[in-house]
Design an enzyme around this catalytic site. Structure first.
Site, short mmCIF file in Angstrom:
data_model
loop_
_atom_site.label_atom_id
_atom_site.label_comp_id
_atom_site.label_asym_id
_atom_site.label_seq_id
_atom_site.Cartn_x
_atom_site.Cartn_y
_atom_site.Cartn_z
N CYS A 92 1.11 -1.38 0.04
CA CYS A 92 0.36 -0.11 -0.31
C CYS A 92 0.72 1.05 -0.19
O CYS A 92 1.44 1.55 1.10
CB CYS A 92 -1.02 0.51 1.06
SG CYS A 92 -1.73 1.78 1.33
N CYS A 95 -0.41 4.22 2.69
CA CYS A 95 -0.99 3.58 3.90
C CYS A 95 -0.30 2.56 3.94
O CYS A 95 1.04 2.21 4.34
CB CYS A 95 -1.53 4.32 4.20
SG CYS A 95 -3.46 4.17 4.31
N SER A 96 -0.86 1.96 5.03
CA SER A 96 -0.95 0.31 4.89
C SER A 96 -2.13 -0.59 4.99
O SER A 96 -2.47 -1.18 5.89
CB SER A 96 -0.56 0.05 7.11
OG SER A 96 -2.05 1.31 7.29
N CYS A 97 -3.55 -0.41 3.86
CA CYS A 97 -3.89 -1.41 3.47
C CYS A 97 -4.16 -2.61 3.43
O CYS A 97 -2.84 -2.68 2.99
CB CYS A 97 -4.58 -0.54 2.04
SG CYS A 97 -5.45 1.24 2.25
FE FE Z 1 -3.46 2.19 2.67
#
Ligand code: FE
Length: 195
Positions: A92, A95-97
């Site tokens: 991602c 961010c951190s999906c």
């Molecule tokens: Fe994300």
């Protein structure tokens, strides 16, 4: 960080915005019930059952829900299938999906700025650092997970696993192999003759 989280929790509870029992239930869920073993079961089923694999291709969200895995951060799943020609890898960049229902919460490195930038810029170098060295001819495709779509890599079934039960196959599926930064364990790693 611990202190800040506790202070925030205390404040929210005091003001009646959150119920401590609900928080405990959420933590319990992600500690015990949700994690990469769920994704491993999805992969093992896909390896063992061609009809399921086809359903996974057509509508991963729905096929994964057949095994009871659904909910937050797993609403729009897409499964990308590794082949000898193409290796898939997920990041991602924003961010951190991450697909929580099948992989649990993302590892720290997945959320780190270097991984997010380098997975796109120099995926082969990143893979090598994870110990994955692919043939030159194998194409690497990088998928950017978002709040809209979460990707799960379907790794290639290890050789020498004909006739294995789904449970046994699932034992070969690592978390990283479903992100694309790793490969499944080889059949020999499972030990013993075929069940
Ligand atoms: Fe994300």
């Amino acid at each position: 960080m611990d202190l800040r989280v506790r202070a925030l929790e205390t404040l929210l509870v005091q003001k009646g915005y959150v119920d401590p029992a609900a928080l405990d239930a959420l933590i319990e869920t992600y500690e015990r019930r949700v994690g990469p073993r769920n994704g491993a079961r999805v992969v093992a089923r896909a390896w063992a059952d061609p009809a399921f694999r086809e359903r996974l291709r057509l509508d991963a969200t729905r096929a994964i829900a057949e095994l009871g895995y659904q909910g937050r951060q797993g609403e729009h799943m897409v499964v990308v299938e590794n082949t000898p020609d193409t290796h898939h890898m997920v990041v991602c960049t924003l961010c951190s999906c991450y697909p929580w229902p099948v992989l649990g919460l993302p590892p720290t490195w997945y959320k780190s700025a270097p991984y997010r930038a380098r997975a796109v810029r120099e995926p082969r170098a990143v893979l090598a650092e994870f110990g994955v060295v692919l043939p030159e001819a194998t194409r690497v495709r990088v998928w950017d997970s978002t709040a809209e779509v979460r990707y799960l890599v379907l790794p290639m079934r290890p050789e020498g696993t004909d006739g294995w039960s789904e449970e046994r196959l699932a034992g070969l599926v690592t978390r990283d192999s479903m992100i694309g930064t790793g490969l499944p364990r080889p059949a020999a790693a499972a030990g013993g003759p075929p069940a």
